[in-house]
Motif scaffolding. Structure first.
Motif, short mmCIF file in Angstrom:
data_model
loop_
_atom_site.label_atom_id
_atom_site.label_comp_id
_atom_site.label_asym_id
_atom_site.label_seq_id
_atom_site.Cartn_x
_atom_site.Cartn_y
_atom_site.Cartn_z
N ALA A 93 0.83 -1.20 0.00
CA ALA A 93 0.00 0.00 0.00
C ALA A 93 0.87 1.26 0.00
O ALA A 93 0.61 2.20 -0.76
N LYS A 94 1.92 1.27 0.82
CA LYS A 94 2.84 2.41 0.85
C LYS A 94 3.50 2.59 -0.51
O LYS A 94 3.63 3.71 -1.01
N ALA A 95 3.95 1.48 -1.08
CA ALA A 95 4.61 1.53 -2.38
C ALA A 95 3.67 2.06 -3.46
O ALA A 95 4.08 2.83 -4.33
N GLU A 96 2.41 1.65 -3.40
CA GLU A 96 1.43 2.12 -4.38
C GLU A 96 1.23 3.63 -4.27
O GLU A 96 1.13 4.33 -5.28
N MET A 97 1.15 4.13 -3.05
CA MET A 97 0.97 5.57 -2.86
C MET A 97 2.20 6.34 -3.35
O MET A 97 2.07 7.38 -4.00
N LEU A 98 3.39 5.82 -3.05
CA LEU A 98 4.61 6.48 -3.52
C LEU A 98 4.70 6.45 -5.05
O LEU A 98 5.09 7.43 -5.67
N ALA A 99 4.34 5.32 -5.62
CA ALA A 99 4.37 5.20 -7.09
C ALA A 99 3.38 6.16 -7.73
O ALA A 99 3.68 6.78 -8.75
N ALA A 100 2.20 6.29 -7.14
CA ALA A 100 1.20 7.21 -7.67
C ALA A 100 1.70 8.65 -7.58
O ALA A 100 1.52 9.44 -8.52
#
Length: 162
Positions: free
Chosen positions: A42-49
């Protein structure tokens, strides 16, 4: 005749409860590890976004400079209302792209957090299942103890009748 007594002591000293507890703890640890992985995802998805949104903004800035140079070189008045409308349209398109990118990132992060919540529930289910197995084992032990006591009393009556 001594089967119930031997069965009781065999069950009493078996490692079944240790096995059940170990299985329960292992399933809980696995569930917590899956939870941690989902949270990291979830953290990685937010950073990627956020990174994709920054890339969109950067690309839009480069295109604006390129368009400004191209329009200036062609002799078009860059202070004209039509060029202003063109820039405003590009700004709106960029805002929309950034907003959509962030929304998709949040959706992916929310899906990952849903997986994390599901992993927690799986850990709780493993604990409940293990506790139920331990309870069933205790019930079997008490039943075996009752059978053993009953058989011992029966043996005692037979010996007394002799």
């Amino acid at each position: 005749m001594c089967g119930a007594i031997l069965g009781f002591f065999g069950n009493l000293f078996s490692d079944e409860s240790k096995y059940i507890k170990a299985q329960m703890e292992m399933e809980q640890r696995m569930a917590m590890e899956r939870k941690r992985q989902y949270e990291e995802q979830a953290k990685a998805e937010m950073l990627a976004a956020q990174q994709r949104a920054n890339d969109i903004k950067e690309q839009a800035q480069k295109l604006k400079k390129r368009n400004l140079a191209a329009f200036g070189a062609s002799g078009i008045d860059i202070n004209s209302p039509s060029y202003g409308a063109f820039l405003a349209s590009n700004r709106e398109a960029t805002k929309k792209d950034v907003r959509n990118t962030r929304m998709m990132g949040m959706e992916r992060a929310n899906n990952a957090m849903l997986g994390a919540r599901q992993a927690v529930m799986e850990g709780q289910a493993a604990q409940i299942r293990g506790q139920a197995q331990l309870s069933a084992r205790r019930t079997r032990l008490w039943a075996s103890a009752g059978d053993a006591v009953g058989e011992a009393i029966g043996i005692g009556f037979k010996v007394a009748d002799m």
